[in-house]
Design a protein around this motif. Structure first.
Motif, mmCIF file in Angstrom:
data_model
loop_
_atom_site.group_PDB
_atom_site.id
_atom_site.type_symbol
_atom_site.label_atom_id
_atom_site.label_comp_id
_atom_site.label_asym_id
_atom_site.label_seq_id
_atom_site.Cartn_x
_atom_site.Cartn_y
_atom_site.Cartn_z
ATOM 1 N N ARG A 253 0.826 -1.205 0.000
ATOM 2 C CA ARG A 253 0.000 0.000 0.000
ATOM 3 C C ARG A 253 0.863 1.259 0.000
ATOM 4 O O ARG A 253 0.487 2.288 -0.567
ATOM 5 N N ALA A 254 2.053 1.185 0.602
ATOM 6 C CA ALA A 254 2.939 2.349 0.637
ATOM 7 C C ALA A 254 3.371 2.738 -0.774
ATOM 8 O O ALA A 254 3.465 3.933 -1.105
ATOM 9 N N PHE A 255 3.629 1.747 -1.628
ATOM 10 C CA PHE A 255 4.019 2.042 -3.010
ATOM 11 C C PHE A 255 2.884 2.734 -3.768
ATOM 12 O O PHE A 255 3.118 3.615 -4.595
ATOM 13 N N GLU A 256 1.652 2.326 -3.477
ATOM 14 C CA GLU A 256 0.510 2.928 -4.156
ATOM 15 C C GLU A 256 0.393 4.412 -3.818
ATOM 16 O O GLU A 256 0.142 5.240 -4.697
ATOM 17 N N VAL A 257 0.598 4.752 -2.549
ATOM 18 C CA VAL A 257 0.500 6.156 -2.152
ATOM 19 C C VAL A 257 1.682 6.943 -2.710
ATOM 20 O O VAL A 257 1.529 8.073 -3.186
#
Length: 382
Positions: free
Chosen positions: A283-287
């Motif tokens: 999820r961190a990569f998506e943000v």
């Protein structure tokens, strides 16, 4: 084992077996007491179709369904057997379930004890989770302000039940704007900021902001609310696994609005997200891929020592989803920075991208091709 009644025997409003089924002009059948309360509250639409009803709707007895319910009850009586004809074994009487209007009245009454409020919140949660008719009944009854008050409760069980009920109500897009107008953002942000709150409550509060942000106008409203994004970034930094995941999801939902990208970067989200990405949190990569679309986000990533190395490492070993977003992020920052391009080339990004041109994902192939072009844009001539 208790007999399972067909769902068609249950009233769509009360979810109880109908005792007096009646047909509305929309063609749908309800238990007479439930639909009568709906109409007496001033509603003039069908609870299911939402289509308008005449000023004085007729309630036509559904004799066929009533007969079916009666026959079914006779054919499948309670499965207990008496020990003898003269001394039957006493059976516990089932407790009647409170009607939704009774539960709502309990919440809105200032004299209701805490245990009654908690019980009402839990039962309304159960009823509203999958039933839009109940959700509409709750919102139109004026109970939302009472539920919001319980969000501020010092009792963690009541607070959690109230947040869960708000989350259920926000499932309907029509309610999302209404909840914001009622003051939901302030109550939810207060939970995020509360040091005495429970991790479950903070995670639910972050999820609530994600749900509200589905409506575009709410993204801007939440973004300008004091400390809303800052509170999510703090949860991203200090929360447990679930809290951090829900905070990242909320930021992803909010940061599709351009000004919120700048706010998240200003609140220090980028370094925290890069560290989360290094720990393998997809999820961190998506943000990050979303924040990289802003100048402020790209500049912050370019300044962070080790950012490029972490992103390239993911290209080698990450999940398909992480690779896709890492490619997108690198593409954006490399397209605007010769320094970042040089660092990415030193980390071996070109060779990795050449290998990814054979990936089964069309998005990964496309992003890898774009990144190769960006890396070669500033490639020194020989």
């Amino acid at each position: 084992m208790a007999t399972q009644f067909p769902d068609d025997f249950k009233c769509p409003i009360s979810l109880e077996i109908m005792s007096d089924p009646v047909i509305l002009s929309s063609g749908h059948t309800f238990d007479r007491p439930s639909i009568q309360r709906w109409l007496d509250s001033g509603n003039r639409t069908c609870p299911i179709t939402k289509l308008p009803l005449p000023p004085h709707p007729s309630l036509i007895p559904n004799h066929a369904l009533r007969s079916l319910i009666s026959n079914f009850t006779l054919a499948y009586p309670s499965p207990h057997k008496p020990q003898s004809q003269s001394h039957p074994e006493p059976q516990p009487q089932p407790q009647p379930q409170p009607q939704p209007q009774t539960l709502i009245s309990t919440l809105t009454s200032r004299s209701s004890p805490l245990h009654s409020n908690l019980d009402s919140l839990l039962q309304l949660n159960r009823l509203s989770k999958r039933n839009p008719v109940f959700r509409q009944l709750i919102t139109e009854s004026g109970a939302v302000s009472a539920v919001l008050n319980f969000v501020s409760s010092s009792d963690p069980n009541i607070q959690e039940a109230a947040l869960s009920l708000l989350l259920n109500l926000s499932l309907d897009d029509d309610n999302k704007v209404g909840l914001v107008a009622e003051g939901a953002i302030g109550r939810v942000v207060a939970v995020l900021q509360s040091e005495g709150g429970t991790p479950n409550c903070r995670a639910l509060a972050a999820t609530m902001l994600t749900s509200l942000a589905v409506v575009e106008v709410n993204k801007a409203t939440i973004g300008v609310y004091p400390f809303a994004i800052r509170a999510l970034v703090s949860l991203l930094r200090d929360g447990n696994g679930r809290e951090r995941k829900e905070a990242a999801t909320a930021l992803y939902a909010l940061c599709s609005f351009p000004d919120n990208k700048k706010r998240a970067v200003a609140c220090g989200a980028v370094p925290i997200l890069i560290q989360m990405a290094d720990s393998g949190v997809d999820r961190a990569f998506e943000v990050l891929s979303l924040l990289a679309k802003s100048r402020e986000g790209r500049e912050e990533m370019a300044r962070f020592d080790g950012c490029v190395s972490i992103l390239v490492k993911v290209l080698r070993n990450g999940t398909s989803r992480a690779v896709q977003h890492a490619l997108s992020t690198l593409n954006l920052i490399c397209s605007h920075s010769e320094h970042v391009c040089s660092e990415a080339r030193r980390e071996g990004a070109v060779d990795i991208c050449l290998g990814l041109l054979e990936d089964e994902s069309e998005k990964i192939r496309r992003n890898a091709s774009s990144l190769i072009q960006a890396l070669r844009l500033y490639e020194p001539t020989r």
